[in-house]
Design a protein around this motif. Structure first.
Motif, PDB file in Angstrom:
ATOM      1  N   PRO A 117      25.365  23.303 -13.267  1.00 37.38           N
ATOM      2  CA  PRO A 117      25.602  24.053 -12.523  1.00 37.38           C
ATOM      3  C   PRO A 117      26.656  22.930 -12.107  1.00 37.38           C
ATOM      4  N   GLY A 118      27.701  23.539 -11.195  1.00 42.50           N
ATOM      5  CA  GLY A 118      28.167  21.619 -10.924  1.00 42.50           C
ATOM      6  C   GLY A 118      28.495  20.455 -11.728  1.00 42.50           C
ATOM      7  N   ALA A 119      28.482  20.576 -12.181  1.00 39.53           N
ATOM      8  CA  ALA A 119      29.411  19.681 -13.213  1.00 39.53           C
ATOM      9  C   ALA A 119      31.102  19.440 -12.786  1.00 39.53           C
ATOM     10  N   SER A 120      31.407  19.051 -13.151  1.00 40.40           N
ATOM     11  CA  SER A 120      32.742  18.724 -13.235  1.00 40.40           C
ATOM     12  C   SER A 120      33.170  17.293 -14.290  1.00 40.40           C
ATOM     13  N   ILE A 121      34.717  18.758 -14.948  1.00 43.84           N
ATOM     14  CA  ILE A 121      35.163  17.529 -16.059  1.00 43.84           C
ATOM     15  C   ILE A 121      36.150  17.948 -16.404  1.00 43.84           C
ATOM     16  N   GLU A 122      36.920  16.790 -16.071  1.00 42.53           N
ATOM     17  CA  GLU A 122      38.128  16.632 -15.793  1.00 42.53           C
ATOM     18  C   GLU A 122      39.020  17.014 -16.787  1.00 42.53           C
ATOM     19  N   GLY A 128      32.434  16.565 -28.151  1.00 39.27           N
ATOM     20  CA  GLY A 128      31.668  17.636 -29.700  1.00 39.27           C
ATOM     21  C   GLY A 128      30.849  18.524 -29.564  1.00 39.27           C
ATOM     22  N   GLU A 129      30.721  19.540 -30.774  1.00 39.73           N
ATOM     23  CA  GLU A 129      29.869  20.096 -31.042  1.00 39.73           C
ATOM     24  C   GLU A 129      28.519  19.930 -30.629  1.00 39.73           C
ATOM     25  N   ASP A 130      28.054  20.229 -29.778  1.00 37.74           N
ATOM     26  CA  ASP A 130      26.700  20.549 -29.460  1.00 37.74           C
ATOM     27  C   ASP A 130      26.074  20.087 -28.246  1.00 37.74           C
ATOM     28  N   VAL A 131      27.328  19.152 -27.421  1.00 39.57           N
ATOM     29  CA  VAL A 131      27.255  18.250 -26.292  1.00 39.57           C
ATOM     30  C   VAL A 131      26.523  19.273 -25.404  1.00 39.57           C
ATOM     31  N   VAL A 132      25.756  19.136 -24.466  1.00 41.13           N
ATOM     32  CA  VAL A 132      24.982  19.050 -23.213  1.00 41.13           C
ATOM     33  C   VAL A 132      25.488  18.048 -21.880  1.00 41.13           C
ATOM     34  N   ILE A 133      25.861  18.641 -21.235  1.00 46.41           N
ATOM     35  CA  ILE A 133      26.798  18.605 -20.174  1.00 46.41           C
ATOM     36  C   ILE A 133      25.470  19.110 -18.279  1.00 46.41           C
ATOM     37  N   GLY A 134      24.841  17.886 -18.129  1.00 47.34           N
ATOM     38  CA  GLY A 134      24.077  18.565 -16.965  1.00 47.34           C
ATOM     39  C   GLY A 134      24.618  19.448 -16.198  1.00 47.34           C
ATOM     40  N   PRO A 135      23.559  19.473 -15.217  1.00 45.64           N
ATOM     41  CA  PRO A 135      23.745  19.747 -13.291  1.00 45.64           C
ATOM     42  C   PRO A 135      24.305  18.881 -13.166  1.00 45.64           C
ATOM     43  N   ASN A 136      25.345  19.153 -12.011  1.00 49.06           N
ATOM     44  CA  ASN A 136      25.647  17.759 -11.198  1.00 49.06           C
ATOM     45  C   ASN A 136      26.760  16.263 -11.918  1.00 49.06           C
ATOM     46  N   CYS A 137      26.887  16.363 -13.291  1.00 51.95           N
ATOM     47  CA  CYS A 137      27.457  16.092 -13.867  1.00 51.95           C
ATOM     48  C   CYS A 137      28.800  15.520 -13.645  1.00 51.95           C
ATOM     49  N   HIS A 138      29.429  14.156 -13.931  1.00 48.53           N
ATOM     50  CA  HIS A 138      30.967  14.215 -13.839  1.00 48.53           C
ATOM     51  C   HIS A 138      31.392  13.531 -14.819  1.00 48.53           C
ATOM     52  N   VAL A 139      32.293  13.889 -15.768  1.00 51.19           N
ATOM     53  CA  VAL A 139      33.422  13.144 -16.472  1.00 51.19           C
ATOM     54  C   VAL A 139      34.408  13.217 -16.640  1.00 51.19           C
ATOM     55  N   GLY A 140      35.155  12.084 -16.396  1.00 48.15           N
ATOM     56  CA  GLY A 140      36.298  11.442 -16.155  1.00 48.15           C
ATOM     57  C   GLY A 140      37.266  11.459 -17.074  1.00 48.15           C
ATOM     58  N   ARG A 141      38.879  11.543 -16.977  1.00 53.84           N
ATOM     59  CA  ARG A 141      39.725  12.669 -17.247  1.00 53.84           C
ATOM     60  C   ARG A 141      39.856  11.384 -18.761  1.00 53.84           C
ATOM     61  N   GLY A 142      40.140  11.664 -19.687  1.00 47.32           N
ATOM     62  CA  GLY A 142      40.495  10.891 -21.043  1.00 47.32           C
ATOM     63  C   GLY A 142      38.543  10.863 -21.328  1.00 47.32           C
ATOM     64  N   THR A 143      38.174  10.990 -21.121  1.00 44.43           N
ATOM     65  CA  THR A 143      36.758  10.540 -22.185  1.00 44.43           C
ATOM     66  C   THR A 143      36.933  11.152 -23.190  1.00 44.43           C
ATOM     67  N   ARG A 144      35.701  10.561 -24.079  1.00 49.26           N
ATOM     68  CA  ARG A 144      35.754  11.172 -25.774  1.00 49.26           C
ATOM     69  C   ARG A 144      33.830  10.867 -25.509  1.00 49.26           C
ATOM     70  N   ILE A 145      33.075  12.167 -25.933  1.00 46.89           N
ATOM     71  CA  ILE A 145      31.643  12.379 -25.836  1.00 46.89           C
ATOM     72  C   ILE A 145      31.678  12.933 -27.148  1.00 46.89           C
ATOM     73  N   GLY A 146      30.955  12.559 -27.821  1.00 47.03           N
ATOM     74  CA  GLY A 146      30.653  13.181 -29.397  1.00 47.03           C
ATOM     75  C   GLY A 146      29.443  13.637 -29.454  1.00 47.03           C
TER      76      GLY A 146
END
Length: 345
Positions: A117-122, A128-146
């Motif tokens: 909840p509260g996460a923002s992903i641009e 990638g598979e099985d990634v966890v983005i926790g509450p209130n995280c922000h991931v900026g545009r064009g970022t790659r997460i394995g």
């Protein structure tokens, strides 16, 4: 709960004792009781290990004779084995796939990914598979997460960064903020230098709470595979850290420093900018590294603790070192210029 034989089958080692004995957790020699697995990593605690109430012990081969009558797992490195057993007993929480209704997501999300909840992903983010983005995280545009990487709550990753596979970013981590780059006007005013590089983080990296890694000014800031960073560390722009280096809390690395592989940097150590540190260097806590280190070894520049009175007296002597050096040079010159023995012939 695991039987001893199950543990050995999974992790290796030699089992001496009853294979069917069950253990439910790992514990210290002091606190262990029935159903616990303890470890002896230092021979000075042999007596404590012999009196320990643990169901079984992890020991090195040279401690076996002194532990006769106990159920043992024998391994060359008991502390490393303990770490692997602890992982076995305490796996990370299972991924709960899905995007929370209070998250704001502007990119495709694989079905195995968890977004809190509260996460923002641009837009343009690749997960990638099985990634966890926790509450209130922000991931900026064009970022790659394995694959398999986990972000705890309140992690911020700026645009165009790259995070590898199986990484752990703890709460409050900031990746890719602007590096500290300014040029000075004659008036004394500062002109900001745009920071257009990225942060590239390898696989199996762990980054402690509230640690910050700045993006490069022109080139990238690079963190190698297997690097482990403690809490409250500052990594400045264009720094490069080699594979499997570890840094303790509150250390700081200034811009464009290059740290080799398998280094160990103690807590509150400071590394000046534009330096090169070789592979396999150990820097003690509180040490200031002000010049490059070209050779592996242990380096220390801190002073041991002393009473205030002793410190004042010793510092008083330090203040007079220049004058003392001048006197020594003067005496040496007098000795060199003094009368020479004449040849009696």
């Amino acid at each position: 709960m695991f039987q001893l034989q199950e543990i050995v089958d999974r992790l290796g080692g030699d089992l001496l004792g009853e294979p069917a004995l069950a253990v439910a957790r790992v514990a210290t020699l002091e606190q262990a009781g029935e159903g616990d697995l303890a470890f002896l990593a230092n021979r000075k605690y042999v007596a404590q290990a012999r009196a320990c109430a643990a169901t079984a012990l992890i020991v090195s081969p040279d401690a076996v004779e002194q532990m006769s009558g106990r159920s043992l797992i024998v391994t060359p490195d008991p502390y490393l084995y303990f770490a692997r057993v602890a992982q076995l007993f305490s796996p990370p929480p299972a991924v709960q796939p899905g995007v929370h209704r209070l998250a704001a997501v502007a990119c495709a999300v694989p079905g195995s990914v968890q977004v809190g909840p509260g996460a923002s992903i641009e837009e343009g983010v690749e997960l990638g598979e099985d990634v966890v983005i926790g509450p209130n995280c922000h991931v900026g545009r064009g970022t790659r997460i394995g694959r398999g990487t986990r972000l705890a709550a309140n992690v911020t990753i700026y645009h165009d960064c790259v995070i590898g596979e199986d990484c752990i970013l703890h709460a409050g981590v900031v990746i890719g903020a602007d590096g500290f780059g300014f040029a000075r006007e004659r008036s004394g005013a500062w002109v900001k230098i745009p920071q257009v590089g990225r942060v590239l983080i390898g696989n199996d990296v762990e980054i402690g709470a509230n640690t910050t890694i700045d993006r490069g000014a022109l080139d990238d800031t690079v963190i190698g595979d297997g690097v482990k960073l403690d809490n409250l560390i500052q990594i400045a722009h264009n720094v490069r850290i080699g594979d499997h280096t570890i840094m303790a809390g509150c250390a700081g690395v200034a811009g464009s420093a290059q740290i080799g592989a398998r280094c160990m940097i103690g807590g509150q150590a400071g590394i000046s900018g534009h330096l090169n540190i070789a592979d396999d260097v150990v820097v003690s806590a509180w040490t200031l590294v002000a010049k490059s280190i070209p050779k592996a070894g242990v380096y220390t520049s801190n002073l041991p603790l002393q009473t205030h009175g002793d410190w004042v007296r010793n510092f008083s002597h330090l203040r007079h070192l220049d004058a003392l050096a001048k006197r020594v040079r003067h005496l040496e010159q007098q000795n060199n210029d003094g009368p020479k023995d004449r040849d009696p012939g």
